[in-house]
Design a protein around this motif. Structure first.
Motif, PDB file in Angstrom:
ATOM      1  N   ALA A  30       0.836  -1.200   0.000  1.00  0.00           N
ATOM      2  CA  ALA A  30       0.000   0.000   0.000  1.00  0.00           C
ATOM      3  C   ALA A  30       0.873   1.253   0.000  1.00  0.00           C
ATOM      4  N   PHE A  31       1.957   1.219   0.763  1.00  0.00           N
ATOM      5  CA  PHE A  31       2.854   2.376   0.789  1.00  0.00           C
ATOM      6  C   PHE A  31       3.507   2.576  -0.578  1.00  0.00           C
ATOM      7  N   SER A  32       3.877   1.488  -1.227  1.00  0.00           N
ATOM      8  CA  SER A  32       4.466   1.581  -2.564  1.00  0.00           C
ATOM      9  C   SER A  32       3.483   2.238  -3.536  1.00  0.00           C
ATOM     10  N   LYS A  33       2.201   1.880  -3.428  1.00  0.00           N
ATOM     11  CA  LYS A  33       1.182   2.495  -4.273  1.00  0.00           C
ATOM     12  C   LYS A  33       0.997   3.970  -3.923  1.00  0.00           C
ATOM     13  N   LEU A  34       1.107   4.295  -2.638  1.00  0.00           N
ATOM     14  CA  LEU A  34       1.008   5.692  -2.213  1.00  0.00           C
ATOM     15  C   LEU A  34       2.095   6.531  -2.880  1.00  0.00           C
ATOM     16  N   ASP A  91       7.818  -3.621  14.601  1.00  0.00           N
ATOM     17  CA  ASP A  91       8.561  -2.385  14.327  1.00  0.00           C
ATOM     18  C   ASP A  91       8.553  -2.063  12.832  1.00  0.00           C
ATOM     19  N   VAL A  92       8.651  -3.106  12.005  1.00  0.00           N
ATOM     20  CA  VAL A  92       8.643  -2.911  10.548  1.00  0.00           C
ATOM     21  C   VAL A  92       7.317  -2.287  10.121  1.00  0.00           C
ATOM     22  N   ALA A  93       6.210  -2.863  10.595  1.00  0.00           N
ATOM     23  CA  ALA A  93       4.888  -2.321  10.248  1.00  0.00           C
ATOM     24  C   ALA A  93       4.741  -0.884  10.748  1.00  0.00           C
ATOM     25  N   ASP A  94       5.222  -0.627  11.962  1.00  0.00           N
ATOM     26  CA  ASP A  94       5.135   0.723  12.521  1.00  0.00           C
ATOM     27  C   ASP A  94       5.910   1.732  11.675  1.00  0.00           C
ATOM     28  N   LEU A  95       7.091   1.340  11.214  1.00  0.00           N
ATOM     29  CA  LEU A  95       7.924   2.247  10.418  1.00  0.00           C
ATOM     30  C   LEU A  95       7.291   2.562   9.063  1.00  0.00           C
ATOM     31  N   ILE A  96       6.608   1.588   8.492  1.00  0.00           N
ATOM     32  CA  ILE A  96       5.911   1.847   7.226  1.00  0.00           C
ATOM     33  C   ILE A  96       4.811   2.881   7.452  1.00  0.00           C
ATOM     34  N   ASP A  98       4.718   5.049   9.892  1.00  0.00           N
ATOM     35  CA  ASP A  98       5.382   6.319  10.207  1.00  0.00           C
ATOM     36  C   ASP A  98       5.809   7.051   8.932  1.00  0.00           C
ATOM     37  N   SER A  99       6.263   6.286   7.944  1.00  0.00           N
ATOM     38  CA  SER A  99       6.690   6.903   6.685  1.00  0.00           C
ATOM     39  C   SER A  99       5.520   7.555   5.974  1.00  0.00           C
ATOM     40  N   TYR A 190      13.851   9.818   3.924  1.00  0.00           N
ATOM     41  CA  TYR A 190      14.919   8.889   3.540  1.00  0.00           C
ATOM     42  C   TYR A 190      15.335   8.031   4.731  1.00  0.00           C
ATOM     43  N   GLU A 191      15.500   8.668   5.874  1.00  0.00           N
ATOM     44  CA  GLU A 191      15.956   7.940   7.060  1.00  0.00           C
ATOM     45  C   GLU A 191      14.936   6.908   7.513  1.00  0.00           C
ATOM     46  N   LEU A 192      13.657   7.269   7.454  1.00  0.00           N
ATOM     47  CA  LEU A 192      12.615   6.310   7.831  1.00  0.00           C
ATOM     48  C   LEU A 192      12.608   5.108   6.900  1.00  0.00           C
ATOM     49  N   LEU A 193      12.685   5.357   5.602  1.00  0.00           N
ATOM     50  CA  LEU A 193      12.634   4.263   4.630  1.00  0.00           C
ATOM     51  C   LEU A 193      13.837   3.348   4.766  1.00  0.00           C
TER      52      LEU A 193
END
Length: 215
Positions: A30-34, A91-96, A98-99, A190-193
């Motif tokens: 979903a983030f990639s589509k965003l 944490d991975v899901a949270d960071l996505i 957050d981005s 950039y840092e989040l990704l």
């Protein structure tokens, strides 16, 4: 009632790991589509909601696993390994999420090639995490354990690629971006990704430890 609470419970932790990994990939897709449709406000909002939905689903699985750790008499792997794995995956899901949230809050003008590349690497890392997680239930089989370790190695390589993209992105950003506010926004994204791929590598390292101790 008390006796019922003391009875040992059977929890399929591996199935819960699989569910969580699926939600991670849903969020990453979903983030990639965003990112792909960033210039379309309606689609951007739609995919942002999809990211939030997947992250919340992942949170529910994490809560279920952490609760089950205390209610299950015998666990298939060490309790600390279960706790560490599910929370690092979360944490991975949270960071996505957050981005996606940072992009919305910062009102970035548009996507850069570097964001697209880091997003692609993040999605690929998340997909490989799911692949590795799906093998955990069968690591007693040497071939499966070897395949899982190979997948973890691939995650490490993708994380290294993200590091290189990050360094190039930062160099270009500080050399070419004249707007200080935009520079600050892009640097944060950039840092989040890149941190998404770091955390995927952490998941891979935990899986490697589980395999070496239990296969």
């Amino acid at each position: 009632m008390l006796f019922g609470k003391l009875l040992p419970r059977n929890t399929d932790f591996f199935a819960l790991f699989d569910q969580h990994a699926d939600h991670i990939v849903e969020a990453a897709q979903a983030f990639s589509k965003l990112v792909e449709h960033y210039n379309d406000p309606e689609l951007r909002s739609q995919y942002h909601r999809a990211v939030d939905h997947a992250e919340k689903a992942a949170d529910r699985v994490t809560h279920e696993v952490n609760k089950a750790i205390h209610q299950t008499f015998i666990t298939p792997i060490d309790r600390e390994q279960i706790h560490g794995l599910i929370n690092t995956m979360d944490d991975v899901a949270d960071l996505i999420q957050d981005s996606a949230e940072t992009m919305a809050l910062y009102d970035v003008r548009g996507m850069t090639d570097e964001i697209s590349r880091l997003t692609d690497l993040s999605l690929r890392c998340c997909s490989r995490v799911r692949d590795a997680v799906r093998l955990l239930a069968r690591i007693a089989d040497p071939a499966t354990a070897e395949a899982a370790l190979k997948t973890c190695d691939e995650i490490d390589l993708l994380e290294g690629d993200a590091d290189r993209v990050m360094r190039t992105a930062m160099s270009k950003l500080f050399r070419e971006e004249p707007d200080v506010r935009e520079l600050i926004k892009l640097k944060a994204i950039y840092e989040l990704l890149e941190t998404i791929t770091d955390r995927c590598e952490d998941v891979a390292n935990l899986i490697e430890g589980i395999i070496l101790e239990n296969s």
